[in-house]
Motif scaffolding. Structure first.
Motif, PDB file in Angstrom:
ATOM      1  N   VAL A 142      59.817  82.239  41.000  1.00 59.33           N
ATOM      2  CA  VAL A 142      60.400  81.155  41.497  1.00 59.33           C
ATOM      3  C   VAL A 142      61.375  80.316  40.126  1.00 59.33           C
ATOM      4  N   GLY A 143      62.294  79.743  40.380  1.00 59.75           N
ATOM      5  CA  GLY A 143      63.371  79.491  38.726  1.00 59.75           C
ATOM      6  C   GLY A 143      62.545  78.325  38.061  1.00 59.75           C
ATOM      7  N   VAL A 144      62.653  78.267  36.700  1.00 58.92           N
ATOM      8  CA  VAL A 144      62.101  77.946  35.628  1.00 58.92           C
ATOM      9  C   VAL A 144      62.900  76.909  34.705  1.00 58.92           C
ATOM     10  N   ILE A 145      62.201  75.944  33.586  1.00 59.22           N
ATOM     11  CA  ILE A 145      62.940  75.393  33.004  1.00 59.22           C
ATOM     12  C   ILE A 145      61.662  75.338  31.578  1.00 59.22           C
ATOM     13  N   LEU A 146      62.178  75.777  30.628  1.00 61.01           N
ATOM     14  CA  LEU A 146      61.017  75.815  29.749  1.00 61.01           C
ATOM     15  C   LEU A 146      61.443  75.104  28.346  1.00 61.01           C
ATOM     16  N   ALA A 147      60.635  74.355  27.632  1.00 59.82           N
ATOM     17  CA  ALA A 147      60.591  73.508  26.515  1.00 59.82           C
ATOM     18  C   ALA A 147      59.949  74.685  25.625  1.00 59.82           C
ATOM     19  N   VAL A 148      60.583  74.422  24.344  1.00 54.03           N
ATOM     20  CA  VAL A 148      59.334  75.195  23.289  1.00 54.03           C
ATOM     21  C   VAL A 148      60.070  74.952  22.518  1.00 54.03           C
ATOM     22  N   ASP A 149      59.332  75.525  21.233  1.00 54.17           N
ATOM     23  CA  ASP A 149      59.384  74.758  19.497  1.00 54.17           C
ATOM     24  C   ASP A 149      61.172  75.505  19.061  1.00 54.17           C
ATOM     25  N   PRO A 150      62.037  74.339  18.982  1.00 53.77           N
ATOM     26  CA  PRO A 150      63.275  75.156  18.707  1.00 53.77           C
ATOM     27  C   PRO A 150      63.264  75.867  17.182  1.00 53.77           C
ATOM     28  N   ASP A 151      62.577  75.597  16.183  1.00 51.80           N
ATOM     29  CA  ASP A 151      62.014  76.524  14.827  1.00 51.80           C
ATOM     30  C   ASP A 151      61.520  77.912  14.882  1.00 51.80           C
ATOM     31  N   ARG A 152      60.890  78.122  16.340  1.00 56.39           N
ATOM     32  CA  ARG A 152      61.072  79.973  17.190  1.00 56.39           C
ATOM     33  C   ARG A 152      61.464  79.658  18.222  1.00 56.39           C
ATOM     34  N   PHE A 153      62.737  79.586  18.338  1.00 56.26           N
ATOM     35  CA  PHE A 153      63.484  79.605  19.553  1.00 56.26           C
ATOM     36  C   PHE A 153      63.478  81.330  19.803  1.00 56.26           C
TER      37      PHE A 153
END
Length: 82
Positions: free
Chosen positions: A10-21
């Protein structure tokens, strides 16, 4: 669970820590995510993964959220519902 018994991707969109991208992109790939788009300044990325892998992705340190992509279809402009 072996590869043959994995659920459909399935398609997913993730939000992650931008400092550890960059680190998180690699960790998510190793966990089974196929990355299809990156927005490092926003700390988001998109990809595909088996449905049953989503809880694993959500549990990775630095991942804030995993949302399934949704498709929205609008009626044509000349439709009576417009």
């Amino acid at each position: 669970m072996n590869e043959g018994s994995r659920s459909a991707p399935v398609g997913v969109i993730l939000a992650v820590d931008p400092d550890r991208f960059a680190e998180l992109v690699e960790t998510l790939r190793r966990a089974g995510l196929t990355v299809t788009g990156r927005q490092p300044a926003l700390g988001t990325l998109s990809g595909t993964a088996p449905e049953d892998l989503i809880p694993t992705l959500e549990a990775i340190d630095g991942v804030d959220s995993v949302d399934r992509e949704r498709t929205v279809r609008l009626p044509p402009p000349d439709s009576p519902t417009q």
